[in-house]
Scaffold this active site. Structure first.
Site, PDB file in Angstrom:
ATOM      1  N   TRP A 395       0.819  -1.220   0.000  1.00  0.00           N
ATOM      2  CA  TRP A 395       0.000   0.000   0.000  1.00  0.00           C
ATOM      3  C   TRP A 395       0.849   1.265   0.000  1.00  0.00           C
ATOM      4  CZ3 TRP A 395      -4.470  -0.423  -1.903  1.00  0.00           C
ATOM      5  CH2 TRP A 395      -5.205  -1.588  -1.736  1.00  0.00           C
ATOM      6  N   ASN A 397       3.520   1.557  -1.801  1.00  0.00           N
ATOM      7  CA  ASN A 397       4.286   1.680  -3.049  1.00  0.00           C
ATOM      8  C   ASN A 397       3.534   1.526  -4.357  1.00  0.00           C
ATOM      9  OD1 ASN A 397       7.148   1.968  -2.065  1.00  0.00           O
ATOM     10  ND2 ASN A 397       6.430   0.230  -0.886  1.00  0.00           N
ATOM     11  N   ILE A 400       1.522   5.769  -5.662  1.00  0.00           N
ATOM     12  CA  ILE A 400       2.249   6.817  -4.925  1.00  0.00           C
ATOM     13  C   ILE A 400       1.431   8.111  -4.808  1.00  0.00           C
ATOM     14  CG2 ILE A 400       4.325   8.293  -4.986  1.00  0.00           C
ATOM     15  CD1 ILE A 400       4.937   5.506  -3.977  1.00  0.00           C
ATOM     16  N   VAL A 402      -1.769   8.619  -4.424  1.00  0.00           N
ATOM     17  CA  VAL A 402      -2.742   8.490  -3.334  1.00  0.00           C
ATOM     18  C   VAL A 402      -2.022   8.339  -1.990  1.00  0.00           C
ATOM     19  CG1 VAL A 402      -4.500   6.963  -2.334  1.00  0.00           C
ATOM     20  CG2 VAL A 402      -4.628   7.588  -4.726  1.00  0.00           C
ATOM     21  N   HIS A 436     -13.304   3.746  -2.068  1.00  0.00           N
ATOM     22  CA  HIS A 436     -13.404   2.566  -2.941  1.00  0.00           C
ATOM     23  C   HIS A 436     -14.870   2.174  -3.121  1.00  0.00           C
ATOM     24  CE1 HIS A 436      -9.057   2.013  -2.555  1.00  0.00           C
ATOM     25  NE2 HIS A 436      -9.158   1.199  -3.583  1.00  0.00           N
ATOM     26  N   TYR A 498     -26.237  -8.420 -11.644  1.00  0.00           N
ATOM     27  CA  TYR A 498     -27.081  -9.234 -12.533  1.00  0.00           C
ATOM     28  C   TYR A 498     -28.409  -9.548 -11.858  1.00  0.00           C
ATOM     29  CZ  TYR A 498     -24.154 -10.234 -16.564  1.00  0.00           C
ATOM     30  OH  TYR A 498     -23.451 -10.111 -17.736  1.00  0.00           O
TER      31      TYR A 498
HETATM   32  C1  COA Z   1      -1.635   4.432   6.234  1.00  0.00           C
HETATM   33  C2  COA Z   1      -0.393   4.784   5.469  1.00  0.00           C
HETATM   34  C3  COA Z   1      -0.431   6.259   5.069  1.00  0.00           C
HETATM   35  C4  COA Z   1       0.785   4.506   6.370  1.00  0.00           C
HETATM   36  O1  COA Z   1       1.972   4.782   5.681  1.00  0.00           O
HETATM   37  P1  COA Z   1       3.390   4.322   6.286  1.00  0.00           P
HETATM   38  O2  COA Z   1       4.409   4.724   5.292  1.00  0.00           O
HETATM   39  O3  COA Z   1       3.300   2.895   6.676  1.00  0.00           O
HETATM   40  O4  COA Z   1       3.486   5.202   7.588  1.00  0.00           O
HETATM   41  P2  COA Z   1       4.701   5.293   8.640  1.00  0.00           P
HETATM   42  O5  COA Z   1       4.134   5.082   9.976  1.00  0.00           O
HETATM   43  O6  COA Z   1       5.804   4.413   8.192  1.00  0.00           O
HETATM   44  O7  COA Z   1       5.156   6.824   8.572  1.00  0.00           O
HETATM   45  C5  COA Z   1       5.202   7.531   7.410  1.00  0.00           C
HETATM   46  C6  COA Z   1       5.739   8.910   7.657  1.00  0.00           C
HETATM   47  O8  COA Z   1       5.157   9.482   8.807  1.00  0.00           O
HETATM   48  C7  COA Z   1       6.189   9.981   9.656  1.00  0.00           C
HETATM   49  N1  COA Z   1       5.772   9.883  11.051  1.00  0.00           N
HETATM   50  C8  COA Z   1       5.712   8.779  11.809  1.00  0.00           C
HETATM   51  N2  COA Z   1       5.281   9.111  13.046  1.00  0.00           N
HETATM   52  C9  COA Z   1       5.090  10.454  13.044  1.00  0.00           C
HETATM   53  C10 COA Z   1       4.649  11.392  14.017  1.00  0.00           C
HETATM   54  N3  COA Z   1       4.315  11.037  15.238  1.00  0.00           N
HETATM   55  N4  COA Z   1       4.550  12.694  13.657  1.00  0.00           N
HETATM   56  C11 COA Z   1       4.870  13.091  12.421  1.00  0.00           C
HETATM   57  N5  COA Z   1       5.298  12.247  11.429  1.00  0.00           N
HETATM   58  C12 COA Z   1       5.398  10.948  11.751  1.00  0.00           C
HETATM   59  C13 COA Z   1       7.359   9.102   9.363  1.00  0.00           C
HETATM   60  O9  COA Z   1       8.558   9.736   9.690  1.00  0.00           O
HETATM   61  C14 COA Z   1       7.232   8.907   7.884  1.00  0.00           C
HETATM   62  O10 COA Z   1       7.735  10.069   7.231  1.00  0.00           O
HETATM   63  P3  COA Z   1       8.426   9.986   5.774  1.00  0.00           P
HETATM   64  O11 COA Z   1       7.364   9.466   4.842  1.00  0.00           O
HETATM   65  O12 COA Z   1       8.803  11.385   5.481  1.00  0.00           O
HETATM   66  O13 COA Z   1       9.571   9.035   5.935  1.00  0.00           O
HETATM   67  C15 COA Z   1      -0.225   3.904   4.185  1.00  0.00           C
HETATM   68  O14 COA Z   1      -0.285   2.563   4.513  1.00  0.00           O
HETATM   69  C16 COA Z   1      -1.287   4.194   3.149  1.00  0.00           C
HETATM   70  O15 COA Z   1      -1.108   5.091   2.346  1.00  0.00           O
HETATM   71  N6  COA Z   1      -2.394   3.414   3.141  1.00  0.00           N
HETATM   72  C17 COA Z   1      -3.527   3.624   2.283  1.00  0.00           C
HETATM   73  C18 COA Z   1      -3.170   3.479   0.874  1.00  0.00           C
HETATM   74  C19 COA Z   1      -4.362   3.455   0.010  1.00  0.00           C
HETATM   75  O16 COA Z   1      -5.470   3.380   0.428  1.00  0.00           O
HETATM   76  N7  COA Z   1      -4.154   3.496  -1.261  1.00  0.00           N
HETATM   77  C20 COA Z   1      -5.212   3.413  -2.195  1.00  0.00           C
HETATM   78  C21 COA Z   1      -4.648   2.998  -3.456  1.00  0.00           C
HETATM   79  S1  COA Z   1      -5.892   2.579  -4.597  1.00  0.00           S
END
Ligand code: COA
Length: 507
Positions: A395, A397, A400, A402, A436, A498
């Site tokens: 999710w 990667n 990107i 979204v 979705h 259907y």
């Molecule tokens: C939920 C979601 C956003 C979590 O993302 P993640 O990358 O696992 O989140 P992380 O906890 O690793 O942290 C990400 C960022 O938050 C920052 N962070 C973590 N804790 C923090 C805090 N307390 N305060 C501020 N920033 C914080 C991290 O440093 C990191 O920053 P960076 O991206 O600059 O390195 C992700 O799984 C997602 O996008 N899910 C939904 C995707 C989706 O629905 N896509 C639809 C496609 S059809």
């Protein structure tokens, strides 16, 4: 004599074997260095004795003989020993990782098995591809174009957002009023297309999906626009001094592509807004990275891919997916579990191939096409999701734009407000699940929550895979969830659609 000869010979041979064994253990490096040593020793001794020019041919002959001897000795040692301690290539300890041939084999097998399926399909159903039918997917009535009208109307919401931001920058609107106007604007953006699609019968499911998708993308963009402009105002009021240095734009400041750098509120123009609306991103920025020029060959290749994949997607859906879906209805109605499983697995292959094509056609071809056309520099639309060893990595990667929006405008603000990581992650997945469901249910005019549940199920799945499966097993679990999970949702929706149509026709 004979005995002693024989013993002597044996001893000689043993010594030779021993010597060979020693040298073999040092091969190949030592074999070379020994020869080098010997030649250097010969060279040194020739210097020490200080022999004249006349002795040189003799010396050359001598060194030649010694190198020949050396050569002969190494030939013999090579003949005597042919083993060394080493691992088999397929064991992981060997460190061997060149499986290009195996990958080619997989591709050949895939092509062959799909060619068989393709032939079988042709023989059973004949040619089902019908390009004219595609038009009917968008238009029910040639004199009524509600979907296109709605897309044109969406510009009004963009103008409202721009107007609100201008008023906020001038101080004519307070922050609260601005926030309320933005909220109302976005709420109407999400409800108006849904209401039109649900109430106007001439909107087709495909036309409806297009409209609802356009409005969703636009509302996410406008949310980002609101946030970034608000951050600029916050910066200018809180750190006025610092800001005058960091965000001021000296006349000579230019971006990569030679474009002038803008600063708040100079960005609040129709031109800037149009660029953001068309750019392949959901996150607003005052100064987007720009590429230097438009590469025509790159642009044409992406255009060709877009057209090719669209045709292929439509053709394969008509020829391959629809017959399987139609033949799955009966087992679904009868709740015949074994037949249902067989149809599900049969559907999984074309569904997955079409999804992969959609991924390439949308995230690579069309996004790069619009980015190239707009000289938009950031082309990271996806990362290596295919190597995901966890659901979370997938999710993070696969989409990107979204993911970036979720992180910047929803997840991090929640974290900053003190919510825990798990609550914030659940909230993001809940929002994603809502969209979705919205994008599927509204065009199909039925609310079944399959998409919502599928998205929410990602949380326990992520926990399970992260806890129990790692490495290759984790990667396989992600692939299986993609390959099997999607056709389950597709079958559920199509079956319900259907059944609904059938009931409506009966009424
Ligand atoms: C939920 C979601 C956003 C979590 O993302 P993640 O990358 O696992 O989140 P992380 O906890 O690793 O942290 C990400 C960022 O938050 C920052 N962070 C973590 N804790 C923090 C805090 N307390 N305060 C501020 N920033 C914080 C991290 O440093 C990191 O920053 P960076 O991206 O600059 O390195 C992700 O799984 C997602 O996008 N899910 C939904 C995707 C989706 O629905 N896509 C639809 C496609 S059809």
């Amino acid at each position: 004599m004979g005995d002693s000869d024989a013993t002597g010979g044996l001893a000689l041979r043993r010594r030779a074997t021993f010597a060979v064994g020693k040298s073999a253990s040092l091969l190949p490096m030592n074999g070379k260095s020994a020869a080098a040593c010997e030649s250097s020793v010969t060279a040194d001794s020739s210097k020490d004795h200080g022999q004249g020019k006349r002795d040189r041919p003799l010396e050359t002959a001598r060194s030649k003989t010694s190198s020949e001897k050396q050569q002969r000795r190494s030939d013999v040692s090579e003949r005597l020993s042919c083993h060394k301690t080493q691992e088999s290539l397929l064991s992981s300890a060997s460190g061997f990782n060149n499986y290009r041939g195996i990958l080619n084999w997989c591709v050949v097998m895939l092509v062959l098995s799909n060619a068989r399926l393709f032939l079988e399909n042709l023989l059973r159903y004949g040619v089902l591809v019908d390009p004219i039918q595609v038009i009917s997917l968008f238009l029910k009535d040639p004199y009524s174009w509600p979907a296109a009208c709605l897309v044109i109307v969406s510009n009004a919401f963009v103008l409202v957002a721009l107007y609100t931001e201008r008023q906020l920058s001038k101080g004519s609107f307070t922050e609260l009023v601005g926030f309320l106007v933005h909220c109302i604007n976005m709420a109407i953006m999400l409800t108006l297309p849904a209401a039109v699609v649900l109430l106007v019968p001439s909107v087709t499911p495909v036309g409806g999906a297009f409209v609802v998708g356009t409005y969703t993308i636009l509302s996410l963009k406008l949310y980002s626009y609101k946030d970034v402009n608000m951050w600029c105002r916050e910066l200018s009021s809180v750190k006025a001094k610092k800001l005058s240095r960091s965000l001021s734009c000296p006349s000579a400041q230019h971006l990569n592509g030679g474009d002038r750098k803008v600063c708040y509120p100079g960005n609040l123009t129709i031109r800037d807004m149009c660029y953001f609306v068309c750019a392949p991103t959901l996150c607003y920025e005052l100064n987007f990275p720009r590429s230097a020029n438009i590469r025509m060959s790159f642009l044409m290749r992406r255009l060709f891919e877009m057209l090719f994949f669209t045709q292929l997607l439509v053709g394969l859906t008509q020829q391959w997916m629809i017959p399987i879906i139609q033949s799955s209805m009966k087992p679904l109605e009868d709740m015949d579990l074994s037949r249902m499983t067989e149809r599900l697995l049969r559907l999984a292959v074309p569904n997955h191939l079409l999804w992969l094509m959609f991924f390439y056609g949308f995230f690579h071809s069309s996004m790069n096409f619009s980015a190239e056309l707009l000289r938009f520099g950031d082309r990271q639309f996806y990362k290596d999701w295919w190597n995901s060893e966890s659901v979370t990595y997938f999710w993070q990667n696969w989409n990107i734009p979204v993911h970036k929006w979720c992180l910047r405008h929803f997840y991090k603000p929640l974290l900053r407000r003190g919510f825990s990581k798990i609550v914030s992650q659940s909230a993001v997945f809940f929002l994603s699940a809502f969209f979705h469901e919205y994008l599927v249910s509204v065009p199909l005019r039925m609310f079944r929550l399959w998409a919502f549940m599928g998205m929410m199920a990602q949380l326990p799945l992520a926990w399970f895979v992260g806890r129990f499966l790692h490495g290759t097993y984790g990667n396989a679990a992600v692939w299986i969830s993609i390959i099997i999970g999607q056709p389950i949702a597709v079958l559920m929706y199509v079956h319900d659609y259907y059944v609904l149509q059938h009931i409506q026709e009966a009424d």
